[in-house]
Structure formats: C-alpha cells, structure tokens
Design a protein around this motif. Structure first.
Motif, PDB file in Angstrom:
ATOM      1  N   LEU A  26       0.822  -1.206   0.000  1.00  0.00           N
ATOM      2  CA  LEU A  26       0.000   0.000   0.000  1.00  0.00           C
ATOM      3  C   LEU A  26       0.858   1.259   0.000  1.00  0.00           C
ATOM      4  N   SER A  29       2.345   1.739  -3.497  1.00  0.00           N
ATOM      5  CA  SER A  29       1.316   2.109  -4.471  1.00  0.00           C
ATOM      6  C   SER A  29       0.817   3.532  -4.255  1.00  0.00           C
ATOM      7  N   GLU A  30       0.595   3.900  -2.981  1.00  0.00           N
ATOM      8  CA  GLU A  30       0.114   5.254  -2.690  1.00  0.00           C
ATOM      9  C   GLU A  30       1.151   6.310  -3.051  1.00  0.00           C
ATOM     10  N   CYS A  31       2.416   6.017  -2.784  1.00  0.00           N
ATOM     11  CA  CYS A  31       3.461   6.980  -3.144  1.00  0.00           C
ATOM     12  C   CYS A  31       3.540   7.148  -4.650  1.00  0.00           C
ATOM     13  N   ARG A  33       1.044   6.750  -6.697  1.00  0.00           N
ATOM     14  CA  ARG A  33      -0.174   7.465  -7.106  1.00  0.00           C
ATOM     15  C   ARG A  33      -0.046   8.965  -6.869  1.00  0.00           C
ATOM     16  N   HIS A  34       0.650   9.338  -5.797  1.00  0.00           N
ATOM     17  CA  HIS A  34       0.793  10.752  -5.460  1.00  0.00           C
ATOM     18  C   HIS A  34       2.087  11.368  -5.996  1.00  0.00           C
ATOM     19  N   PRO A 191       0.063   2.103   7.036  1.00  0.00           N
ATOM     20  CA  PRO A 191      -0.990   2.833   6.332  1.00  0.00           C
ATOM     21  C   PRO A 191      -2.370   2.643   6.935  1.00  0.00           C
ATOM     22  N   SER A 212     -11.471   5.521   5.691  1.00  0.00           N
ATOM     23  CA  SER A 212     -11.124   4.985   4.376  1.00  0.00           C
ATOM     24  C   SER A 212     -11.526   5.993   3.323  1.00  0.00           C
ATOM     25  N   SER A 213     -10.660   6.094   2.295  1.00  0.00           N
ATOM     26  CA  SER A 213     -10.941   7.077   1.243  1.00  0.00           C
ATOM     27  C   SER A 213     -11.826   6.491   0.169  1.00  0.00           C
TER      28      SER A 213
END
Length: 213
Positions: A26, A29-31, A33-34, A191, A212-213
């Motif tokens: 996670l 993947s989040e890094c 994505r941003h 996370p 949760s987003s």
C-alpha cells in the motif's frame, strides 16, 4: 478456535506478517499514485522485521519442528511440505536482496539510473509480497488442518513448548525490550491498522483510526 497454542501462534504470526506485507504494498502504491518517494526508513524497518522474526524464528520452527512431525505422521502433503521448505530456504535470501536494493535506492538517489532502481525495487517487492501471501495461504489451507488431524498429544507438547517461546511483538506476544522502538516505529507508520489491534495494545501505544478514502 484451535485448542493448540502452536496453531494460534502460527496464525497470529501469519496475520502480523500479512499486515506488514500489505502495508508495504500500500505504501509503495500510494506513493506512486501521489508522485512522491516512499519513506525509506519505514521500509527498512519493515524489511528488517521480516528478516529478523518471520525468517529467523517462524520459518525455522516450521521447517525444523512442525514439518518433520507432519512427515512422520502422514504422507498426505509430502510435495506441499517440500515446496514450503524450498520457499523457506529461498525467502531469507530474497529479503536480503530486497534490503540491498533498498540500500542502493537510498545511496544512489541522485544517480542517472535512480528511477530504474526504484522501478526494480518496487517490482521485486510486489512479487515478493504476492509470493509470500500465497505461501501463507497454503499453510493456512492445508498444513494447519493436517496438523490438527494427525499430530499426537506428545507432538503438541513438543511444538507448544517451542512456539510459545516466540516473541514477535506484532502478535499478542510480549516483545523483548530491545525491539520496542522498532515495532513502535512500524505500528505508528502503518498505512492502516490491518488487524493489529492486539499488537498495538501490547506495545502500549495508541493508533488513531483512519477514515477509508
């Protein structure tokens, strides 16, 4: 719930390891994505945890104690146990390679191939996570139920005594004091909680719930 401490400890350790692995995935993947770099310090801490506890303690006791007893009592999962032992033998080398790749990513952050290094590390990490989760799933689906069916009371006495010595503080076990800072660091930067409530209570630290987003 199983009456055998060994089964409960293995399941707890599987749960903690799965949470750490999924958290790494996670985070990466989040890094991505941003469009930011991941926190390399927390990645180092998580990989060190995997190397220090699941690899050196959890896998060793499965391969040296549990699996041999299962082979004595039944030939039912001979090929599966051989494959799991092979996984154990290769997994320690794999996590060391990941630690080395992460170190290279940090030390060579301004090199011309820095982005390629990051791509390689993340691809290797995601592959490792997928393989490890499949390995855990195999043990949960096949090995533990076989153990419940075929092991003798004397077998369980031997196994329970060995597995109850485990001190993985991401489960219900009380951690060695030297490791408390490491596991507090991991828990506070995960996370999401991912089922680690008992571990957080054991570490005597709070973890705010996230929406949760």
């Amino acid at each position: 719930m199983s009456p055998h401490p060994t089964i409960r400890i293995i399941q707890d350790e599987h749960g903690a390891l799965s949470a750490v692995l999924r958290s790494i995935g996670l985070l990466l993947s989040e890094c991505r994505r941003h469009g930011v770099l991941p926190d390399l310090a927390i990645l180092r801490a998580m990989l060190f945890y995997i190397d220090e506890f699941p690899e050196k303690v959890h896998h060793t006791k499965e391969s040296q104690l549990l699996f041999p007893l299962l082979r004595q009592r039944s030939s039912e999962l001979a090929e599966v146990l051989d494959r799991l032992d092979h996984d154990h033998a290769g997994s320690e080398h794999a996590v060391r390679e990941l630690e080395h790749e992460l170190l290279g990513l940090e030390m060579m952050s301004h090199a011309h191939d820095a982005e390629a290094r990051r791509d390689r590390f993340e691809a290797s990490m995601h592959s490792y996570i997928a393989s490890y989760l499949e390995h855990i799933g195999c043990e949960e689906r096949y090995v533990l139920p076989l153990a419940e069916r075929v092991l003798t009371p004397a077998d369980w006495i031997e196994l329970d005594a060995a597995f109850m010595e485990n001190r993985d503080p991401l489960t219900h076990r009380e951690p060695d004091d030297a490791y408390r800072p490491l596991f507090k660091k991991i828990l506070m930067t995960m996370p999401s909680p991912l089922g680690l409530g008992p571990a957080m209570e054991a570490m005597r630290t709070s973890y705010p719930a996230r929406q949760s987003s």
